[in-house]
Enzyme design. Structure first.
Site, PDB file in Angstrom:
ATOM      1  N   LYS A 150       0.843  -1.183   0.000  1.00  0.00           N
ATOM      2  CA  LYS A 150       0.000   0.000   0.000  1.00  0.00           C
ATOM      3  C   LYS A 150       0.888   1.246   0.000  1.00  0.00           C
ATOM      4  CE  LYS A 150      -4.241  -1.776   0.462  1.00  0.00           C
ATOM      5  NZ  LYS A 150      -5.361  -1.517  -0.477  1.00  0.00           N
ATOM      6  N   LYS A 246     -14.527  -7.753  -6.416  1.00  0.00           N
ATOM      7  CA  LYS A 246     -14.835  -7.831  -4.984  1.00  0.00           C
ATOM      8  C   LYS A 246     -16.339  -8.017  -4.843  1.00  0.00           C
ATOM      9  CE  LYS A 246     -11.075  -4.840  -3.321  1.00  0.00           C
ATOM     10  NZ  LYS A 246     -10.751  -3.515  -2.722  1.00  0.00           N
TER      11      LYS A 246
END
Length: 327
Positions: A150, A246
């Site tokens: 990230k 997702k």
């Protein structure tokens, strides 16, 4: 026996803070749906996501609005017209899959004509921190096959280089979570190549990505926030190389499978992703992961305590929940 639907908010504390470009999370707030019929319970979970205008209250309200139809017998196909994509529909859809399989004495894998899910390599996520701290985190998981890094717009090169140096053999995914702009992406690309990054996930904001149609990226770029359902695939296919499916975006396994299959038919690569959730959110996603090039399903691994019988992980390999947990 009459079908009944219940929905409740549950909170799972995280074992450590989860930092991305959008902020810091210390707990996973989920909505759990239980459908009960003839003494059999089907369960599903959705994660309300503020980025998409969702909250626990809004998701509970969406579910309450369709309770009558679901309790009257509405199934998964009807659900696609009763509810919009999102966490609320995901929770109900997955509960319907679970209930249907259990009532039939079958499994979701069997319903799909597939073998039971087995262990899969999942990305292990390193949240935003100082380069030294990210290197230490990478050292601890350096032998895992896949690591997600990230980053934000503040010196992402230092973060990526630190992780790559600490984990020289792992495949890397870099995820700025929409925090970059075109100039930063173009400037960062040589570094991403140097660090052998396998994929760059949603670097620029959805809606500010039209320029990608004419950009020939040497590193595959993945659409996450830019795509929820198959209705956006035409646009996304012109701009991205990979689609992240997702279930909380697609609104359940039913719509998620449709998007995953359509992605494959377009010749795009596929990732099976998740929110920070419990294993109840991961069990259905394993049926997307079997179609995918990458799995990013470490959401429950951030929890201080998962649901009993949930997934387990060893050295970056995720094993499915115990039999009977879901599906």
């Amino acid at each position: 026996m009459r079908r009944t639907l219940s929905a409740r908010h549950e909170r799972f504390a995280l074992a450590r803070p989860f930092r991305i470009s959008r902020g810091v999370k210390t707990a996973a707030d989920v909505v759990t749906v239980t459908l009960s019929e003839d003494g059999i319970d089907g369960r599903g979970e959705g994660v309300p996501y503020p980025r998409y205008g969702e909250s626990v209250d809004s998701v509970l309200a969406e579910i309450a609005a369709v309770r009558g139809a679901i309790e009257a017998g509405a199934g998964r196909e009807e659900l696609l017209t009763l509810m919009d994509p999102g966490a609320a529909r995901n929770a109900v859809d997955c509960a319907l899959w679970d209930l249907e399989a259990k009532r039939a004495g079958a499994t979701v894998a069997g319903m799909l004509g597939e073998p039971a899910p087995g262990p899969i390599a999942t990305a292990l996520t390193i949240g935003i921190d100082t380069p030294d701290a990210m290197a230490r985190a990478a050292t601890a998981i350096a032998t895992a096959p896949l690591i997600k890094v990230k980053v934000d717009a503040s010196d992402p090169a230092a973060a990526v280089r630190a992780v790559r140096a600490a984990a020289p053999a792992a495949e890397l995914i870099v995820d700025p979570n929409e925090s970059w702009d075109e100039a930063l992406l173009r400037a960062a690309m040589p570094m991403l190549e140097e660090c052998r990054v396998a994929m760059l996930e949603q670097p620029v904001p959805a809606g500010e990505d039209a320029w990608l149609e004419t950009y020939d990226s040497p590193v595959p770029i993945c659409a996450d926030e830019a795509i929820h359902t198959v209705t956006e695939l035409d646009t996304v296919a012109a701009r991205y190389d990979v689609v992240n499916v997702k279930l909380d975006k697609a609104g359940g396994l039913t719509a998620g499978l449709e998007l995953a299959r359509a992605t494959r038919e377009r010749g795009l690569k596929l990732m099976s992703g998740c929110m920070v959730c419990s294993s109840l959110g991961i069990a259905p996603a394993l049926h997307i992961a079997r179609l995918a090039d990458w799995a990013d399903l470490d959401g429950p691994l951030w929890l201080a305590e998962d649901r009993a019988g949930g997934v387990t992980e060893a050295n970056g390999w995720l094993s499915p929940p115990a039999p009977g947990f879901w599906g």
